[in-house]
Design a protein around this motif. Structure first.
Motif, PDB file in Angstrom:
ATOM      1  N   LEU A 246       5.653   4.433  -3.047  1.00  0.00           N
ATOM      2  CA  LEU A 246       4.559   5.388  -3.214  1.00  0.00           C
ATOM      3  C   LEU A 246       3.877   5.149  -4.557  1.00  0.00           C
ATOM      4  O   LEU A 246       4.513   4.703  -5.503  1.00  0.00           O
ATOM      5  N   CYS A 247       2.596   5.455  -4.620  1.00  0.00           N
ATOM      6  CA  CYS A 247       1.907   5.348  -5.895  1.00  0.00           C
ATOM      7  C   CYS A 247       2.393   6.473  -6.806  1.00  0.00           C
ATOM      8  O   CYS A 247       3.047   7.408  -6.344  1.00  0.00           O
ATOM      9  N   LYS A 248       2.047   6.384  -8.065  1.00  0.00           N
ATOM     10  CA  LYS A 248       2.574   7.351  -9.036  1.00  0.00           C
ATOM     11  C   LYS A 248       2.234   8.795  -8.690  1.00  0.00           C
ATOM     12  O   LYS A 248       3.071   9.679  -8.768  1.00  0.00           O
ATOM     13  N   SER A 249       0.980   9.041  -8.303  1.00  0.00           N
ATOM     14  CA  SER A 249       0.579  10.421  -8.051  1.00  0.00           C
ATOM     15  C   SER A 249       1.264  10.982  -6.814  1.00  0.00           C
ATOM     16  O   SER A 249       1.644  12.144  -6.770  1.00  0.00           O
ATOM     17  N   CYS A 250       1.467  10.136  -5.776  1.00  0.00           N
ATOM     18  CA  CYS A 250       2.137  10.612  -4.571  1.00  0.00           C
ATOM     19  C   CYS A 250       3.625  10.829  -4.844  1.00  0.00           C
ATOM     20  O   CYS A 250       4.208  11.792  -4.360  1.00  0.00           O
ATOM     21  N   ALA A 251       4.235   9.950  -5.613  1.00  0.00           N
ATOM     22  CA  ALA A 251       5.647  10.091  -5.937  1.00  0.00           C
ATOM     23  C   ALA A 251       5.875  11.395  -6.700  1.00  0.00           C
ATOM     24  O   ALA A 251       6.833  12.116  -6.439  1.00  0.00           O
TER      25      ALA A 251
ATOM     26  N   ASN B  35       0.838  -1.192   0.000  1.00  0.00           N
ATOM     27  CA  ASN B  35       0.000   0.000   0.000  1.00  0.00           C
ATOM     28  C   ASN B  35       0.878   1.249   0.000  1.00  0.00           C
ATOM     29  O   ASN B  35       1.874   1.305   0.719  1.00  0.00           O
ATOM     30  N   CYS B  36       0.482   2.204  -0.796  1.00  0.00           N
ATOM     31  CA  CYS B  36       1.206   3.473  -0.865  1.00  0.00           C
ATOM     32  C   CYS B  36       1.320   4.073   0.536  1.00  0.00           C
ATOM     33  O   CYS B  36       0.357   4.102   1.290  1.00  0.00           O
ATOM     34  N   LYS B  37       2.530   4.539   0.862  1.00  0.00           N
ATOM     35  CA  LYS B  37       2.782   5.080   2.200  1.00  0.00           C
ATOM     36  C   LYS B  37       1.954   6.312   2.516  1.00  0.00           C
ATOM     37  O   LYS B  37       1.740   6.642   3.665  1.00  0.00           O
ATOM     38  N   LEU B  38       1.521   7.010   1.481  1.00  0.00           N
ATOM     39  CA  LEU B  38       0.795   8.260   1.706  1.00  0.00           C
ATOM     40  C   LEU B  38      -0.711   8.114   1.606  1.00  0.00           C
ATOM     41  O   LEU B  38      -1.439   8.539   2.483  1.00  0.00           O
ATOM     42  N   CYS B  39      -1.181   7.494   0.528  1.00  0.00           N
ATOM     43  CA  CYS B  39      -2.631   7.476   0.322  1.00  0.00           C
ATOM     44  C   CYS B  39      -3.236   6.086   0.497  1.00  0.00           C
ATOM     45  O   CYS B  39      -4.445   5.937   0.529  1.00  0.00           O
ATOM     46  N   GLY B  40      -2.380   5.050   0.603  1.00  0.00           N
ATOM     47  CA  GLY B  40      -2.895   3.716   0.846  1.00  0.00           C
ATOM     48  C   GLY B  40      -3.279   2.946  -0.401  1.00  0.00           C
ATOM     49  O   GLY B  40      -3.742   1.818  -0.316  1.00  0.00           O
TER      50      GLY B  40
END
Ligand SMILES: [Zn+2]
Length: 75
Positions: free
Chosen positions: A20-25, A5-10
């Protein structure tokens, strides 16, 4: 292939790529987005606070302020 799971948005992310997912990265690599995010949660923060918290140089923050892209002293 493993997923985490993405560290920021899950959101589910392929671990081969990142934590991280693409948008968070993308967001984390963009200083403007980082400052904007910080200011959203810390209204009225001054340049020194922002610089310290985000690791972004004061001159770059000042540049954004001059361009009126961010307004840190807004209360
Ligand atoms: Zn994410």
């Amino acid at each position: 292939m493993a997923f985490i799971n993405c560290k920021l948005c899950g959101e589910l992310v392929n671990t081969d790529n990142d934590i991280l997912c693409k948008s968070c990265a993308k967001k984390m690599n963009n200083p403007y987005e980082k400052i904007k995010d910080y200011l959203f949660f810390h209204r009225g923060a001054d340049i020194f606070e922002i610089s310290k918290a985000t690791g972004i140089s004061k001159s770059l923050i000042l540049k954004y302020i001059r361009e009126k892209r961010i307004t840190p002293m807004d209360k």
